[in-house]
Scaffold this motif. Structure first.
Motif, PDB file in Angstrom:
ATOM      1  N   THR A 158       0.811  -1.214   0.000  1.00 14.10           N
ATOM      2  CA  THR A 158       0.000   0.000   0.000  1.00 14.10           C
ATOM      3  C   THR A 158       0.848   1.269   0.000  1.00 14.10           C
ATOM      4  O   THR A 158       1.891   1.321   0.637  1.00 14.10           O
ATOM      5  CB  THR A 158      -0.897  -0.006   1.263  1.00 14.10           C
ATOM      6  OG1 THR A 158      -1.621  -1.226   1.278  1.00 14.10           O
ATOM      7  CG2 THR A 158      -1.849   1.163   1.272  1.00 14.10           C
ATOM      8  N   THR A 171      -6.590   0.966  -1.890  1.00 15.69           N
ATOM      9  CA  THR A 171      -6.127  -0.227  -2.607  1.00 15.69           C
ATOM     10  C   THR A 171      -7.298  -0.942  -3.255  1.00 15.69           C
ATOM     11  O   THR A 171      -7.111  -1.866  -4.030  1.00 15.69           O
ATOM     12  CB  THR A 171      -5.445  -1.207  -1.640  1.00 15.69           C
ATOM     13  OG1 THR A 171      -6.420  -1.690  -0.695  1.00 15.69           O
ATOM     14  CG2 THR A 171      -4.309  -0.524  -0.886  1.00 15.69           C
ATOM     15  N   ARG A 198      -1.754   0.242  -5.881  1.00 18.99           N
ATOM     16  CA  ARG A 198      -0.993  -0.724  -5.089  1.00 18.99           C
ATOM     17  C   ARG A 198       0.472  -0.628  -5.477  1.00 18.99           C
ATOM     18  O   ARG A 198       0.793  -0.402  -6.647  1.00 18.99           O
ATOM     19  CB  ARG A 198      -1.500  -2.150  -5.330  1.00 18.99           C
ATOM     20  CG  ARG A 198      -2.910  -2.320  -4.790  1.00 18.99           C
ATOM     21  CD  ARG A 198      -3.403  -3.735  -4.879  1.00 18.99           C
ATOM     22  NE  ARG A 198      -4.846  -3.757  -4.627  1.00 18.99           N
ATOM     23  CZ  ARG A 198      -5.604  -4.838  -4.639  1.00 18.99           C
ATOM     24  NH1 ARG A 198      -5.043  -6.020  -4.891  1.00 18.99           N
ATOM     25  NH2 ARG A 198      -6.888  -4.760  -4.413  1.00 18.99           N
TER      26      ARG A 198
END
Ligand code: DAH
Length: 341
Positions: A158, A171, A198
């Motif tokens: 993340t 995400t 991501r």
């Protein structure tokens, strides 16, 4: 004096016919009618005439003046008309000349797919919802039953945002499920398209930025049957009337039970081909019944209400639909590539 006036008249007529510009015409006006002009000179000499001659010459002088003024007006109009005609001729457009072809763009393949999927769900009575891409960790994780030490947080490497507290680049669009539920307006029937992030390395199937579409339905008495029915209709609309779906058990923290849905391959009809990697099926989305804990955390009574949710990656749908083999092509903005859709 009479002869002089006649002379002026004929001289004026002659000069006027030779004038070919507005500037020349003005010069001639000064020459003939101006303070030092020929006619004015004559009028100045009127005082030396006899009483009988004066009215006769006066009348003639006025006549000559009237004649010159009239002719000048005519000439002026003629010159203006000529000028207009010349302009019209010079400024005409040759419609037979080859034009400049304007390159018209069109929608990006991702936009085509997103619009297509949005249309399908709108047709089924869903509303479109949106949420922020810079999101509170709470909405992205905790409120979806993914606590701080949950392994799913590692799976979704993340991008955390430094300096403004507990923020990150979302995400998953699932975060918007929570935002919609917290509003407290029931029943809920929404889809949420949007960008997610991501920390993945770029390759043929991964990009640190991609798109998802989330779905959420919450009402009294919603069952897994509703989920299956809705998603089976969606698959037919997206891939074609003969598309079949299957559900495989799976795990997501925010749904229970959870499943992944496959659709029979639209390219080979299920026989096996390059598109489905010979399996006959293509993976489309994750789904499940909204976990009671998730409902409760968002202030919905899970004894009265139930719901289903689903989420899909849109790049993958675009790649399958258009037969694109490398995800990077979608982001390089090469016109030769984009022109094909
Ligand atoms: N958020 C999941 C992901 O990013 C996808 C997903 C699965 C969404 C199941 C859902 C769901 O709403 O019910 O992998």
């Amino acid at each position: 004096m009479k002869e002089k006036l006649e002379q002026i008249r004929s001289m004026a007529a002659e000069k006027l016919s030779a004038v070919d510009s507005l500037k020349g015409l003005e010069e001639l006006r000064v020459e003939l009618l101006g303070k030092k002009g020929a006619l004015t000179q004559i009028l100045k000499g009127m005082g030396s005439l006899s009483a009988e001659e004066r009215p006769v010459i006066g009348q003639l002088a006025n006549e000559v003046r009237g004649f010159i003024e009239g002719e000048m007006e005519n000439k002026k109009n003629a010159l203006l008309a000529d000028e207009q005609a010349r302009k019209l001729k010079e400024e005409t457009i040759d419609v037979t000349m080859p034009g400049k072809v304007r390159q018209l763009g069109h929608r990006h393949p991702m936009t085509l797919v997103i619009d297509n999927i949005k249309d399908i769900f709108i047709g089924m009575g869903y509303e479109i919802a949106e949420g922020p891409e810079v999101e509170k960790a709470y909405y992205n994780f905790e409120a979806l039953n993914i606590p701080k030490d949950h392994p799913a947080r590692d799976e979704q490497d993340t991008f955390y945002v430094d300096g403004i507290g507990d923020f990150l680049l979302r995400t998953q669009t699932s975060s918007v499920q929570v935002r919609v539920m917290e509003k407290g307006k029931l029943p809920i029937k929404v889809v949420v398209p949007g960008r997610v992030y991501r920390s993945d390395e770029v390759d043929a199937t991964h990009s640190p930025v991609f798109h998802q579409l989330e779905g959420l339905v919450v009402d009294k008495g919603i069952t897994m049957g509703d989920l299956k029915g809705a998603l089976a209709v969606f698959a037919k609309e997206l891939f074609g009337e003969n598309t079949k779906v299957r559900f495989r058990p799976h795990h997501f923290p925010f749904t229970e039970p959870s499943a992944e849905m496959d659709a029979s391959c639209f390219a080979c009809g299920g026989k096996g081909c390059r598109v489905c990697k010979d399996s006959g099926w293509i993976e489309v989305l994750g789904c499940g019944m909204v976990h009671p804990k998730v409902l409760e955390m968002s202030g919905i009574d899970s004894k009265v209400y139930s719901g289903f949710a689903f989420g899909m990656g849109l790049e993958r749908v675009a790649m399958q639909k258009f037969g694109i083999t490398d995800l990077r092509l979608l982001y390089e903005n090469d016109v030769k590539f984009l022109k094909q859709f």
